[in-house]
Design a protein around this motif. Structure first.
Motif, mmCIF file in Angstrom:
data_model
loop_
_atom_site.group_PDB
_atom_site.id
_atom_site.type_symbol
_atom_site.label_atom_id
_atom_site.label_comp_id
_atom_site.label_asym_id
_atom_site.label_seq_id
_atom_site.Cartn_x
_atom_site.Cartn_y
_atom_site.Cartn_z
ATOM 1 N N GLU A 69 0.809 -1.209 0.000
ATOM 2 C CA GLU A 69 0.000 0.000 0.000
ATOM 3 C C GLU A 69 0.845 1.261 0.000
ATOM 4 O O GLU A 69 0.340 2.348 0.209
ATOM 5 C CB GLU A 69 -0.951 -0.011 1.208
ATOM 6 N N TRP A 70 2.178 1.129 -0.202
ATOM 7 C CA TRP A 70 3.049 2.295 -0.319
ATOM 8 C C TRP A 70 4.157 1.964 -1.311
ATOM 9 O O TRP A 70 4.383 0.814 -1.657
ATOM 10 C CB TRP A 70 3.613 2.695 1.041
ATOM 11 N N ASN A 71 4.838 2.982 -1.760
ATOM 12 C CA ASN A 71 5.839 2.763 -2.801
ATOM 13 C C ASN A 71 6.883 3.872 -2.778
ATOM 14 O O ASN A 71 6.579 5.022 -2.474
ATOM 15 C CB ASN A 71 5.178 2.726 -4.188
ATOM 16 N N VAL A 72 8.108 3.483 -3.066
ATOM 17 C CA VAL A 72 9.208 4.418 -3.267
ATOM 18 C C VAL A 72 9.770 4.158 -4.659
ATOM 19 O O VAL A 72 10.030 3.004 -5.017
ATOM 20 C CB VAL A 72 10.307 4.244 -2.198
ATOM 21 N N ALA A 73 9.940 5.203 -5.460
ATOM 22 C CA ALA A 73 10.388 5.035 -6.842
ATOM 23 C C ALA A 73 11.543 5.977 -7.144
ATOM 24 O O ALA A 73 11.456 7.179 -6.872
ATOM 25 C CB ALA A 73 9.233 5.304 -7.811
ATOM 26 N N ASP A 93 8.424 -2.405 -0.595
ATOM 27 C CA ASP A 93 7.182 -1.714 -0.923
ATOM 28 C C ASP A 93 6.380 -2.514 -1.932
ATOM 29 O O ASP A 93 6.678 -3.669 -2.220
ATOM 30 C CB ASP A 93 7.470 -0.300 -1.441
ATOM 31 N N GLY A 94 5.344 -1.872 -2.478
ATOM 32 C CA GLY A 94 4.420 -2.582 -3.349
ATOM 33 C C GLY A 94 4.891 -2.737 -4.783
ATOM 34 O O GLY A 94 4.292 -3.484 -5.551
ATOM 35 N N LEU A 95 5.972 -2.034 -5.194
ATOM 36 C CA LEU A 95 6.443 -2.110 -6.578
ATOM 37 C C LEU A 95 7.971 -2.095 -6.582
ATOM 38 O O LEU A 95 8.601 -1.062 -6.809
ATOM 39 C CB LEU A 95 5.882 -0.930 -7.389
ATOM 40 N N LEU A 104 4.199 7.370 -14.009
ATOM 41 C CA LEU A 104 2.753 7.231 -13.814
ATOM 42 C C LEU A 104 2.387 5.850 -13.287
ATOM 43 O O LEU A 104 1.409 5.690 -12.558
ATOM 44 C CB LEU A 104 2.016 7.506 -15.129
ATOM 45 N N GLU A 105 3.183 4.852 -13.657
ATOM 46 C CA GLU A 105 2.910 3.507 -13.147
ATOM 47 C C GLU A 105 3.353 3.383 -11.692
ATOM 48 O O GLU A 105 2.734 2.674 -10.905
ATOM 49 C CB GLU A 105 3.614 2.462 -14.009
ATOM 50 N N SER A 106 4.440 4.080 -11.338
ATOM 51 C CA SER A 106 4.866 4.083 -9.936
ATOM 52 C C SER A 106 3.811 4.736 -9.064
ATOM 53 O O SER A 106 3.580 4.343 -7.923
ATOM 54 C CB SER A 106 6.199 4.828 -9.792
ATOM 55 N N ALA A 107 3.145 5.760 -9.607
ATOM 56 C CA ALA A 107 2.084 6.452 -8.873
ATOM 57 C C ALA A 107 0.740 5.843 -9.216
ATOM 58 O O ALA A 107 -0.201 6.521 -9.603
ATOM 59 C CB ALA A 107 2.090 7.936 -9.208
ATOM 60 N N SER A 108 0.631 4.523 -9.093
ATOM 61 C CA SER A 108 -0.605 3.816 -9.434
ATOM 62 C C SER A 108 -1.608 3.950 -8.298
ATOM 63 O O SER A 108 -1.404 4.679 -7.335
ATOM 64 C CB SER A 108 -0.301 2.344 -9.711
#
Length: 468
Positions: free
Chosen positions: A46-50, A139-141, A407-411
């Motif tokens: 439910e969170w991501n760092v890109a 994270d999620g990605l 944009l995919e990282s900010a899904s």
């Protein structure tokens, strides 16, 4: 559940003096308020760092990297690892900082919904092939936690320069890091092999090379087997580029050229009866022509001595040489950094026999090239390798990296959520009768606690007297 009702009940404990702080454990996004502390219990997905972008520059201290890192879903302290040519960098040589403050143990705070700019100095690093930055975040990605950059390839074009007066050509070609230059005054025909481009300045070999492009600068006579007729030497004037070509590739030769003040003193008249196309003109007469050799490689002819022109004094001179290099020995790709989902069409040399693509999963695919060239879709993040096998036995290799689009990282799972203020709306059932019952409940508790304390003290006194 009913968060408002639960918080209202907790507030009663605070009002009665039996609690100092409320901890709200939630996967939602609430704004702390008063004595209410919000504890984030989001799942990892439910969170991501890109890592969305990296730039590198050389300094006197080493190589400095600037990385943009986006956080989605929550604030997080993230550890960053740096790899140079596949080997992890020595921590003693690394300095990681954010906003001028050095991050201890390589950890940086990545703020939710913001781009954190991280500066990394790799001390005493001046030569490398590639650098990889990895964010250690569960994270999620995870695919966007790695970003790799490649140093621009050097000396990928092997150029042989022959002639007696090659000063201006040698200086211009030496200005390009992609050129590996070999200069000589004379050469036997047996030595004319193994190069990508052959430049003959005021000199014409007995037999033209077959394994590379050819530049003929002010040739004394027309080459054999070429439908060109050389005439007299004429007085020159201003030269201008041709703007329209039937072959779109020829437009590379005049790209970004202005030639407002370019001129030649003298030039050789050339009449082209074959498949040669004028590129530069002096008046109506061609002074630069482009064609192909029997093996299909490019052939460029300049009908004047560069020293009899003012080209070396103009910035257009370097632009023209760059265009000639690009036309005769095109890079396979324009860059080494792409997003997944991009269509890519490699450029190949005329001598290319096979073109291979190795994907991040180590699978190898053969691509069509030449007239029937094939585009391919970059579908996986990671490192790719393109390789040309040439008919002369040489190979051309280019590495590039594919990244997850921002944009995919900010899904959906990583979009910045709307923060919910903790303004407690008291339930309808909260009335004065509830307050009275709550007070009646907590009042006896105080007396019971006092009686228990007195009982413990009496027990201790009895125990002490019996023992001593």
């Amino acid at each position: 559940g009913n968060t408002d009702s639960a918080l209202a009940l907790c507030r009663e404990f605070i009002d009665a003096g039996n609690a100092r702080e409320i901890c709200l454990y939630t996967d939602g996004d609430y704004e702390p308020s008063g004595n209410i502390k919000v504890v984030d219990v989001k799942d990892d997905d439910e969170w991501n760092v890109a890592i969305t972008h990296i730039e590198a520059e050389g300094t006197i201290y080493g190589t400095r990297l600037t990385a943009d890192v986006s956080g989605y879903g929550r604030d997080a302290f993230v550890t960053f690892d740096v790899y140079v040519d596949g080997e992890i960098a020595d921590e003693e040589r690394l300095e990681i900082s954010v906003n001028g403050e050095v991050c201890e143990d390589g950890k940086a705070n990545c703020t939710n919904g913001e781009i954190t700019r991280i500066h990394i100095l790799i001390r005493q690093l001046y030569e490398y092939s590639n650098i990889t930055i990895s964010a250690d975040a569960d994270d999620g990605l995870p695919e966007d936690n790695i970003y790799r950059i490649y140093r621009a390839p050097e000396k990928t074009i092997d150029v042989l320069l022959m002639g007696d007066k090659t000063f201006f050509l040698e200086r211009a070609l030496s200005a390009f890091s992609t050129v590996g230059l070999t200069s000589c005054l004379t050469s036997s025909d047996e030595a004319l092999e193994g190069h990508d481009i052959y430049v003959f300045d005021g000199y014409l070999p007995q037999q033209m090379p077959l394994d590379g492009a050819v530049w003929l600068i002010n040739p004394p006579v027309a080459p054999k087997g070429v439908a060109l007729v050389f005439g007299d030497e004429l007085r020159g004037t201003f030269i201008k580029p041709v703007r329209e070509f039937s072959d779109a590739d020829l437009g590379i030769l005049t790209r970004n050229l202005t030639l407002n003040d370019a001129s030649v003193v003298r030039f050789r008249e050339i009449v082209a009866n074959g498949p040669f196309t004028p590129v530069l003109r002096c008046g109506r007469l061609p002074v630069m022509l482009a064609g192909r050799t029997d093996s299909g490689t490019a052939q460029l002819i300049l009908a004047f001595d560069i020293q009899n022109s003012n080209l070396p004094l103009l910035t257009d001179y370097i632009i023209l040489i760059d265009n000639m290099l690009d036309y005769c020995a095109p890079p396979m790709l324009e860059k080494q950094d792409y997003y997944c989902g991009t269509l890519v069409c490699p450029r190949t040399l005329p001598l290319c026999e096979k073109l291979f693509l190795q994907s991040p999963d180590i699978s190898i695919r053969t691509l069509r090239h030449g007239v029937d060239e094939e585009e391919f879709m970059i579908s996986q993040p990671g490192g790719y390798t393109l390789m040309q096998e040439l008919s002369n036995g040489k190979e051309k290799i280019l590495d590039f990296f594919a990244h997850i689009p921002p944009l995919e990282s900010a899904s959906d799972i990583a979009n910045e959520p709307e923060t919910i203020p903790l303004d407690i709306e008291w339930p309808d059932w909260r009335d004065e009768s509830m307050n009275q019952s709550t007070k009646r409940f907590f009042q006896p508790v105080k007396y019971i606690a006092a009686m228990l304390l007195l009982f413990v003290i009496l027990e201790w006194v009895v125990y002490h007297r019996e023992k001593y």
